[in-house]
Design a protein around this motif. Structure first.
Motif, PDB file in Angstrom:
ATOM      1  N   CYS A   1       8.243  -5.447 -10.942  1.00  9.37           N
ATOM      2  CA  CYS A   1       7.340  -4.616 -10.133  1.00  9.37           C
ATOM      3  C   CYS A   1       7.826  -4.645  -8.693  1.00  9.37           C
ATOM      4  N   TYR A   2       8.042  -3.478  -8.129  1.00 11.56           N
ATOM      5  CA  TYR A   2       8.539  -3.378  -6.754  1.00 11.56           C
ATOM      6  C   TYR A   2       7.492  -2.758  -5.843  1.00 11.56           C
ATOM      7  N   VAL A   3       7.264  -3.394  -4.692  1.00 12.97           N
ATOM      8  CA  VAL A   3       6.324  -2.873  -3.704  1.00 12.97           C
ATOM      9  C   VAL A   3       7.087  -1.990  -2.723  1.00 12.97           C
ATOM     10  N   SER A   4       6.928  -0.693  -2.871  1.00 16.65           N
ATOM     11  CA  SER A   4       7.574   0.257  -1.980  1.00 16.65           C
ATOM     12  C   SER A   4       6.555   0.718  -0.932  1.00 16.65           C
ATOM     13  N   SER A   5       6.506   1.993  -0.628  1.00 17.85           N
ATOM     14  CA  SER A   5       5.623   2.504   0.428  1.00 17.85           C
ATOM     15  C   SER A   5       5.470   4.011   0.273  1.00 17.85           C
ATOM     16  N   ILE A   6       4.376   4.557   0.808  1.00 18.24           N
ATOM     17  CA  ILE A   6       4.251   6.011   0.834  1.00 18.24           C
ATOM     18  C   ILE A   6       5.315   6.625   1.741  1.00 18.24           C
ATOM     19  N   ALA A   7       5.942   5.790   2.571  1.00 20.08           N
ATOM     20  CA  ALA A   7       7.033   6.277   3.419  1.00 20.08           C
ATOM     21  C   ALA A   7       8.210   6.757   2.580  1.00 20.08           C
ATOM     22  N   ALA A   8       8.301   6.263   1.344  1.00 15.81           N
ATOM     23  CA  ALA A   8       9.404   6.640   0.452  1.00 15.81           C
ATOM     24  C   ALA A   8       9.034   7.788  -0.481  1.00 15.81           C
TER      25      ALA A   8
END
Length: 337
Positions: free
Chosen positions: A121-128
């Motif tokens: 599970c990877y925590v990305s961002s709405i920035a991506a």
């Protein structure tokens, strides 16, 4: 066994609490012993027996760029939550962002593949996430546009590509793209600055708005996704699409402070980022405001959060106003920090 990278950050520390109170004995990475105090403080918000629960964590001092140390952290691991990242909107940190967020994830993915990890599970961002199309809310499928993003966004998007590589190599993977994460324990950095500004009775508020979510919602979604059969999907985690004004007024009222009255206009912010650049150039201090940050503040993007409910039917966002009220109560107990 479960591995959590970035165990001393906002998401990592709350995730570890969720895991240990559920009976797990996770392994977590940290970079400096000083950072461990942040996780201990988060644990103290939840339970008087936080010391015993904190001691259930197996801590490993590890940098994502130190492959030897990272290799040791993977011994006996079956599930990985990757929450470690560099968050910066400082233009001169661009190469560092790529190094930590992209190369670090590259190293982690390689070890996931080598150790045949059961799920990542990877925590990305709405920035991506890609830009909105017209007035429609942003969805996970929106097309990515590198030219309209910050260095941080570029690094998170590139890190996602590494996670998708893991999925292609047989590692079931899920990505979460949270909005601005609101949570307790990190008051003088990141989203914690919203609480601090409200407490200081800032007269100004930022223009426009974005998507917000509580840290507990992010953690809950991550755990449910990892425990489900869902794989190779990404999910926007945004509870409410709010203006910055609405958030600032809400926090001010919950902290019993005066509400902000004046909007920082874009033309004002354009002057401020130039002044900040000059100050940074002359003194060598870190930038507080960049040209691109002002560009982002000049637009409002709304986010569609429906996908998570399509895949996890029992998932429910908590009432965000109730969550921030709890966060503010914790903040007030630490006024002397």
């Amino acid at each position: 066994m479960i591995l959590v990278t970035g165990g001393t950050g906002l998401v990592g520390s709350h995730l570890l609490w969720n895991l240990v109170q559920a009976g797990h004995k996770p392994r977590a990475t940290y970079r400096t012993k000083k950072k461990l105090a942040s996780t201990k403080k988060v644990f103290s918000y939840y339970d008087n027996t936080n010391e015993a629960l904190f001691n259930a964590i197996e801590w490993v001092q590890c940098d994502l760029l130190d492959i030897t140390a990272l290799e040791k952290a993977f011994e006996g691991i079956s599930f990985v939550y990757h929450a470690a990242a560099l968050i910066s909107f400082e233009p001169k940190d661009y190469q560092k962002l790529l190094k930590v967020n992209v190369e670090g994830t590259y190293n982690l993915v390689n070890l996931c593949i080598a150790h045949n990890i059961k799920k990542l599970c990877y925590v990305s961002s709405i920035a991506a996430i890609g830009d909105s199309i017209g007035d429609k809310p942003v969805k996970e499928s929106n097309e990515w546009n590198e030219n309209s993003t910050s260095g941080y966004a570029v690094s998170k998007h590139a890190a996602e590509m590494e996670v998708w590589r893991a999925s292609q190599e047989g590692i079931p993977s899920v990505i979460v793209n949270p909005g601005v994460i609101l949570g307790p324990g990190f008051w003088k950095s990141g989203s914690g600055l919203f609480f601090y500004a409200a407490w200081k009775e800032s007269k100004y508020y930022l223009p426009n708005g974005t998507g917000f979510v509580s840290v507990n919602d992010v953690v809950s979604a991550m755990v449910k996704l990892m425990e489900s059969k869902v794989k190779n999907e990404r999910f926007i985690l945004v509870n409410q699409n709010w203006s910055y004004f609405k958030l600032n007024v809400l926090l001010a009222k919950q902290l019993n402070k005066k509400t902000p009255k004046k909007e920082l206009k874009i033309w004002m912010l354009n002057i401020l980022w130039r002044m900040d650049w000059i100050k940074s150039f002359v003194t060598g201090s870190r930038r507080k405001l960049s040209k691109h940050a002002v560009k982002i503040l000049g637009q409002t993007q709304f986010y569609d959060n429906s996908k998570i409910n399509e895949f996890i039917t029992d998932y429910k966002f908590e009432e965000l106003q109730k969550a921030t009220a709890h966060h503010c109560s914790l903040f007030l107990k630490e006024q002397d920090f």
